[in-house]
Design an enzyme around this catalytic site. Structure first.
Site, mmCIF file in Angstrom:
data_model
loop_
_atom_site.group_PDB
_atom_site.id
_atom_site.type_symbol
_atom_site.label_atom_id
_atom_site.label_comp_id
_atom_site.label_asym_id
_atom_site.label_seq_id
_atom_site.Cartn_x
_atom_site.Cartn_y
_atom_site.Cartn_z
ATOM 1 N N GLN A 1 -0.780 2.205 -0.876
ATOM 2 C CA GLN A 1 -0.754 0.976 -0.094
ATOM 3 C C GLN A 1 -1.956 0.112 -0.450
ATOM 4 O O GLN A 1 -3.012 0.623 -0.847
ATOM 5 C CB GLN A 1 -0.772 1.295 1.403
ATOM 6 C CG GLN A 1 0.426 2.095 1.884
ATOM 7 C CD GLN A 1 1.681 1.258 2.033
ATOM 8 O OE1 GLN A 1 1.704 0.083 1.681
ATOM 9 N NE2 GLN A 1 2.744 1.852 2.553
ATOM 10 N N CYS B 1 8.645 -1.778 4.200
ATOM 11 C CA CYS B 1 7.834 -2.968 3.930
ATOM 12 C C CYS B 1 8.702 -4.223 3.904
ATOM 13 O O CYS B 1 8.238 -5.286 3.506
ATOM 14 C CB CYS B 1 7.078 -2.821 2.616
ATOM 15 S SG CYS B 1 8.143 -2.598 1.178
ATOM 16 N N ASN C 1 10.670 6.327 3.308
ATOM 17 C CA ASN C 1 9.720 5.245 3.040
ATOM 18 C C ASN C 1 10.088 4.624 1.700
ATOM 19 O O ASN C 1 9.384 4.779 0.702
ATOM 20 C CB ASN C 1 8.288 5.797 3.021
ATOM 21 C CG ASN C 1 7.255 4.711 2.828
ATOM 22 O OD1 ASN C 1 7.457 3.565 3.228
ATOM 23 N ND2 ASN C 1 6.142 5.057 2.208
ATOM 24 N N GLU D 1 10.012 12.716 -4.542
ATOM 25 C CA GLU D 1 9.574 11.462 -5.168
ATOM 26 C C GLU D 1 10.008 11.495 -6.629
ATOM 27 O O GLU D 1 9.953 12.543 -7.283
ATOM 28 C CB GLU D 1 8.052 11.330 -5.050
ATOM 29 C CG GLU D 1 7.425 10.235 -5.884
ATOM 30 C CD GLU D 1 7.919 8.849 -5.516
ATOM 31 O OE1 GLU D 1 8.200 8.073 -6.450
ATOM 32 O OE2 GLU D 1 8.022 8.555 -4.309
ATOM 33 N N CYS E 1 -12.454 -13.773 -3.906
ATOM 34 C CA CYS E 1 -11.260 -13.621 -3.081
ATOM 35 C C CYS E 1 -11.613 -12.873 -1.802
ATOM 36 O O CYS E 1 -12.154 -11.758 -1.837
ATOM 37 C CB CYS E 1 -10.177 -12.860 -3.851
ATOM 38 S SG CYS E 1 -8.680 -12.570 -2.880
#
Length: 368
Positions: A200, A326, A299, A251, A76
């Protein structure tokens, strides 16, 4: 993938600009040049579906119904070289253990997936997603073999996914190495990534994103900042190191918060940044409007922050809001609920080459 990368980047930039064209005060927004990715070997995370048999395993993707046979993906172009080099050694390891891959059609076997993450340099974390703990002792006993086959291995875990479902991982994680977190240099901070902590997929572009948000925070002159949906603390830690005096990171994952606290101690900023485990929106609601800092960074997951939280921020006293997303569509939807803020700058971060996915960040300022 045959589309030239420069054309891909221009197409995604145009698409992002179109999606955000009708947010409130869009005419005030300046688009910065996009943060480009390497066109290949950029992906520092990989999920390998395991198929075949213990003697002849496949690492790649799951084929179509009705057999769902495993399909090898040994070459890949998205994977980093460090991840690509571990594919054949992982096959050898499976053969040596005799652990049977999970057969979706028959609902038999144990090994469902292998998740690989590359951290600083070529350091690797490898997670074996298993149907049960049946082979846990065998995996523990064969750890020296795995380490000899893959010298870059630093963290190895067994994740238990007992149900027959199209999920990446289960709720139970068992670390089988002495080291429990993977060091990952993102931007200017070496984070400590736990097995189930979000990171990420493109560390190079993520570094550009962190540095951009740090620059915005520094130039705003804000002395206090909240980093909501902070993960392992990337934005919060960069802000604290960049000069923001009081930083809070929130978080929902206690594991991610523990990693963030460790990094803060290593970086010498524990006195300036506090991390809290909890739902980001609910935590903000509990603080109250009057407690809002000078700057807020959000985020969120692809779904965005949602109507109630967007409206709460819209009424807050924060002078600046930095929204990293995103999903430009949910970003636009949320910003339409925040008309009290005008976008100053926006930037596309090409985290996902050869796809239609886009990561955008927007700097907003409270209107007088």
């Amino acid at each position: 993938m045959p589309t030239p990368y420069d054309l891909q980047l221009a197409q995604r930039q145009s698409a992002a600009e179109k999606i955000l064209a009708d947010i409130p005060h869009a005419s005030t927004m300046q688009w910065l040049p996009p943060a480009a990715s390497s066109p290949s070997h950029y992906r520092t995370k990989a999920k390998f579906a395991i198929g075949g048999t213990a003697k002849h395993p496949t690492l790649g993707i799951t084929g179509p119904a009705p057999t769902y046979a495993g399909v090898d993906l040994p070459h890949c172009l998205a994977h980093t070289d460090a991840i690509a080099r571990c594919i054949e050694p992982l096959k050898e390891f499976i053969r040596s253990t005799g652990i049977e891959p999970y057969n979706i059609a028959k609902r038999s076997g144990e090994l469902k997936q292998i998740l690989v993450t590359q951290g600083s340099g070529e350091a690797l974390m490898i997670r074996f997603v298993m149907r049960s703990k049946r082979e846990l002792a065998k995996l523990r006993s064969r750890l020296p073999l795995l380490q000899s086959l893959i010298p870059a291995l630093q963290v190895a875990t067994v994740n238990i996914l007992p149900i027959h479902a199209a999920l990446v991982e289960g709720d139970e994680e068992i670390v089988i190495t002495e080291q429990t977190t993977l060091p990952m240099l993102v931007g200017d901070v070496e984070l400590h990534l736990g097995p189930r902590s979000f990171s990420q997929t493109n560390t190079g572009v993520a570094s550009a994103l962190y540095r951009q948000v740090t620059l915005w925070a520094r130039e705003s002159g804000a002395s206090s900042l909240w980093d909501l949906y902070c993960g392992v603390g990337g934005f919060a830690l960069h802000a604290a190191l960049g000069g923001v005096e009081r930083v809070s990171g929130v978080e929902i994952s206690p594991e991610a918060i523990a990693s963030a606290q460790r990094t803060a101690a290593d970086a010498g900023v524990s006195d300036r940044v506090a991390f809290v485990a909890g739902d980001a929106a609910q935590w903000a609601f509990n603080q109250g409007i009057d407690a809002t800092p000078e700057a807020i960074v959000v985020n969120p997951p692809r779904r965005g922050i949602g109507g109630a939280f967007a409206e709460w921020i819209n009424d807050s006293h924060a002078r600046y809001v930095i929204y990293s997303s995103c999903n430009p569509k949910s970003l636009a939807r949320d910003l339409k609920r925040m008309p009290n803020y005008a976008p100053l700058q926006a930037r596309l971060f090409d985290m996902f080459p050869h796809t239609e996915h886009m990561e955008c960040a927007v700097l907003l300022e409270k209107l007088p």
